[in-house]
Every structure is written in C-alpha cells, then in structure tokens.
Design a protein around this motif. Structure first.
Motif, PDB file in Angstrom:
ATOM      1  N   LEU A  55       0.824  -1.208   0.000  1.00 34.17           N
ATOM      2  CA  LEU A  55       0.000   0.000   0.000  1.00 34.17           C
ATOM      3  C   LEU A  55       0.856   1.255   0.000  1.00 34.17           C
ATOM      4  O   LEU A  55       0.535   2.250  -0.670  1.00 34.17           O
ATOM      5  CB  LEU A  55      -0.948  -0.021   1.208  1.00 34.17           C
ATOM      6  CG  LEU A  55      -1.920   1.170   1.324  1.00 34.17           C
ATOM      7  CD1 LEU A  55      -2.867   1.205   0.112  1.00 34.17           C
ATOM      8  CD2 LEU A  55      -2.723   1.069   2.614  1.00 34.17           C
ATOM      9  N   ALA A  58       2.645   1.165  -3.766  1.00 27.97           N
ATOM     10  CA  ALA A  58       1.783   1.243  -4.942  1.00 27.97           C
ATOM     11  C   ALA A  58       0.562   2.115  -4.731  1.00 27.97           C
ATOM     12  O   ALA A  58      -0.085   2.528  -5.688  1.00 27.97           O
ATOM     13  CB  ALA A  58       1.337  -0.154  -5.371  1.00 27.97           C
ATOM     14  N   GLY A  59       0.203   2.375  -3.514  1.00 27.96           N
ATOM     15  CA  GLY A  59      -0.965   3.195  -3.230  1.00 27.96           C
ATOM     16  C   GLY A  59      -2.272   2.449  -3.318  1.00 27.96           C
ATOM     17  O   GLY A  59      -3.330   3.034  -3.065  1.00 27.96           O
ATOM     18  N   ARG A  60      -2.273   1.204  -3.667  1.00 33.57           N
ATOM     19  CA  ARG A  60      -3.485   0.395  -3.752  1.00 33.57           C
ATOM     20  C   ARG A  60      -3.137  -1.078  -3.524  1.00 33.57           C
ATOM     21  O   ARG A  60      -1.999  -1.504  -3.673  1.00 33.57           O
ATOM     22  CB  ARG A  60      -4.167   0.553  -5.123  1.00 33.57           C
ATOM     23  CG  ARG A  60      -3.267   0.199  -6.285  1.00 33.57           C
ATOM     24  CD  ARG A  60      -3.954   0.483  -7.601  1.00 33.57           C
ATOM     25  NE  ARG A  60      -5.105  -0.357  -7.804  1.00 33.57           N
ATOM     26  CZ  ARG A  60      -5.076  -1.567  -8.363  1.00 33.57           C
ATOM     27  NH1 ARG A  60      -3.915  -2.095  -8.752  1.00 33.57           N
ATOM     28  NH2 ARG A  60      -6.181  -2.276  -8.506  1.00 33.57           N
ATOM     29  N   ILE A  61      -4.160  -1.834  -3.123  1.00 31.44           N
ATOM     30  CA  ILE A  61      -3.980  -3.261  -2.848  1.00 31.44           C
ATOM     31  C   ILE A  61      -4.856  -4.042  -3.805  1.00 31.44           C
ATOM     32  O   ILE A  61      -6.084  -3.913  -3.796  1.00 31.44           O
ATOM     33  CB  ILE A  61      -4.345  -3.601  -1.395  1.00 31.44           C
ATOM     34  CG1 ILE A  61      -3.453  -2.852  -0.412  1.00 31.44           C
ATOM     35  CG2 ILE A  61      -4.227  -5.116  -1.160  1.00 31.44           C
ATOM     36  CD1 ILE A  61      -3.817  -3.070   1.035  1.00 31.44           C
ATOM     37  N   GLY A  62      -4.226  -4.859  -4.659  1.00 31.85           N
ATOM     38  CA  GLY A  62      -4.972  -5.676  -5.596  1.00 31.85           C
ATOM     39  C   GLY A  62      -4.951  -7.146  -5.210  1.00 31.85           C
ATOM     40  O   GLY A  62      -4.393  -7.552  -4.175  1.00 31.85           O
TER      41      GLY A  62
END
Length: 315
Positions: A55, A58-62
């Motif tokens: 997080l 990358a700023g996001r969690i996939g």
C-alpha cells in the motif's frame, strides 16, 4: 473413548487389545494452544506488514498483492516455530538430519528444512497386557502391567525406528510373554518383583538402540484361572490345618510329660490318663459355659482307690 476405558483390560481378543494399547497414545495433560496462537499471530503480522508495504509503495492493494502477501506469510510461518519446554524437534535439511532444535523458539529455512517429529521427553506411562499367556508349567494367566520410560535421544527415536511409541509397547508385551513363559505359575504369583526386573532387562536390550531409557516396569495384576485358584486355596487350607495339628500334637506331648510327673505324686501311672480326662472335661465345660455335676463314676472311684491305697501304704 475415555482414557480410563482404554487403559483398562479389554474385552476384545488379545490381538486387538495389544494393537489398541500400542497405538492409542495421545498427550492428554499438555496443551499447544499457546504455540498455535503464536503461529497465527506470526501469519497475521507478516500478512499485514506485506500489505502495508504494498500500500505504501503502490498506493493500492490488488488481488495479486493479497496472494503475494499470503504466500510470503506462509513462508514466514514455516520458518518460525516454538517447541514446548519438554519437546525436541528433529530438523532435516534436504532429507538429512541437520540438528535437534528446542525447546523454545527456533527457525528453519522454508522448503529446504523441515521439522520431522516433536519428541516428548517427559516420563511416559504405557499400560500393556498379556492375556492367556502360558507359564512354564502350561497354565494360562492374564497379566496387567505398566511401563515407565522416557526418550533421551530424540534423533535416534526419529531415525532408528518408525514409530517409537508403538515399538516400545509391542516390545514390552513380547518381553512380558517371554518372562512369563520362563516361570512357573507359582513363581509368577509369588515373585512379582523378580518378574518386573526380568521384563525391564529384556526391554532395555532393544530399546537402548532407539534412544529410549526404561525407568521401571510394574506388574499391576495377575489373574489365574478360577479352577487353579480353588485348588491353591484348598492346598493352603490343608497346609494350615496340618501345621495346626502338628502344633496341637506338640502341646499334647508336653502336657503328657507334665501329667506323668503329676501322676507320680499319686503313685500310679493310671492317674495321668484320669487327670487328662478331667482336664478335657473342664475345657469343654469352660467353652460351652455349662455346669458339671460330679457323680460317682469310674474316674472318681479310681482317684478314691488310689488315694486310699496311698494312705494305707503310709500307715
């Protein structure tokens, strides 16, 4: 099935009872809840750290990040372990024994190393039985015993024998049968301590190669056939009755000598027999609590005649 039911003599046939006794061991007093909670906490912490790092970067969690975090957490979980205070863990590296770890916290290399078995190094009490075992004089007996032993070398217990607990149990049962077969039924019933020593020595000869130390063997119960028990009881009663009669005969001999001395005072040997007759009559009346009325008889006349004769001779 409860432990009490497992450890009691089984109603099943002998083979089933032996297999159950040898394979029914499960630790009952200790708990691994603390080690389990620690493993869960390690997994959750590793999973959370990986997701936090993804997080932050990358700023996001996939979905890929979640799967990667799960795989990495499993790798961490397989590397961090806890062995309880009484446990030793044999660690293999590429299938070869590398070290014995524990107790406490220890680490392994994922995929390359793994723990094979957790060896409990506390004293273990194992019940074992021998049903319808023939003694040297061909008498079938049932014997219930317990074995106290401990694993002192975890590496040997892991590498020298497939299942050390079952092996020790079967070895104890075999040693019990062999010890009983070398003894007569009287020796089995009366020399229980010697039977314990023989069984322990037989087990130690083989178990020492498995890293196992035999502490002691205790025979708890010996069941003889009912017919033999009745015969042995009659024999014991006959021996006691014989001893009692021999004691009575000895007392009678001593009493006869004393009565003979007393009869000498009356001046006739027949007085000894009359004295004994009077003593027996006195004992019979004393036990029954009755009353004796003396009437003229051959016994009393004999004493009168004897006393008169003594008085005449003295005059």
């Amino acid at each position: 099935m409860s432990r009490m039911h497992r450890d009691a003599p089984h109603a099943a046939n002998d083979k089933e009872a032996e297999i159950l006794a040898a394979t029914s061991y499960v630790p009952r007093k200790s708990s691994r809840n603390g080690a389990t909670i620690f493993s869960i906490a390690v997994f959750v912490a590793a999973f959370a750290l990986v997701l936090g790092a993804v997080l932050a970067v990358a700023g996001r969690i996939g979905f890929a990040a979640i799967m990667g975090a799960a795989l990495l957490s499993l790798a961490v979980l397989s590397s961090v372990h806890i062995a309880l205070s009484w446990e030793k863990v044999v660690v293999l590296r590429f299938g070869k024994v590398n070290r014995v770890a524990g107790p406490g916290l220890f680490f392994t290399i994922p995929i390359i190393e793994h723990g094979t078995i957790r060896v409990d190094q506390r004293t273990i009490a194992t019940p074992f039985y021998a049903e319808n075992t023939l003694t040297a004089d061909l008498v079938p007996v049932n014997i219930d015993a317990v074995l106290f032993w401990v694993v002192w070398d975890a590496e040997k217990a892991c590498t020298e024998v497939e299942d050390y607990y079952a092996a020790v149990s079967f070895l104890a049962q075999t040693a019990l049968r062999e010890a009983v077969g070398r003894s007569t039924v009287a020796e089995v019933a009366l020399r229980r301590d010697q039977l314990d020593v023989e069984i322990k020595a037989d087990i130690e000869k083989q178990a020492a190669n498995w890293g196992v130390d035999i502490i002691s063997v205790k025979v708890r119960d010996i069941v003889l056939p009912d017919a033999l028990v009745d015969v042995m009881s009659l024999e014991a009663q006959a021996d006691r009755e014989r001893n009692a009669r021999m004691a009575v005969a000895g007392v009678e001999a001593d009493l006869a000598e004393m009565l003979a001395e007393a009869a000498a005072v009356y001046g006739t040997p027949d007085a000894a027999l009359r004295l004994r007759t009077m003593l027996m009559q006195y004992e019979t009346v004393k036990k029954s609590g009755g009353t004796v009325v003396t009437v003229p008889s051959a016994v009393s006349d004999g004493f009168v005649d004897a006393s008169s004769a003594n008085m005449t001779s003295s005059l």
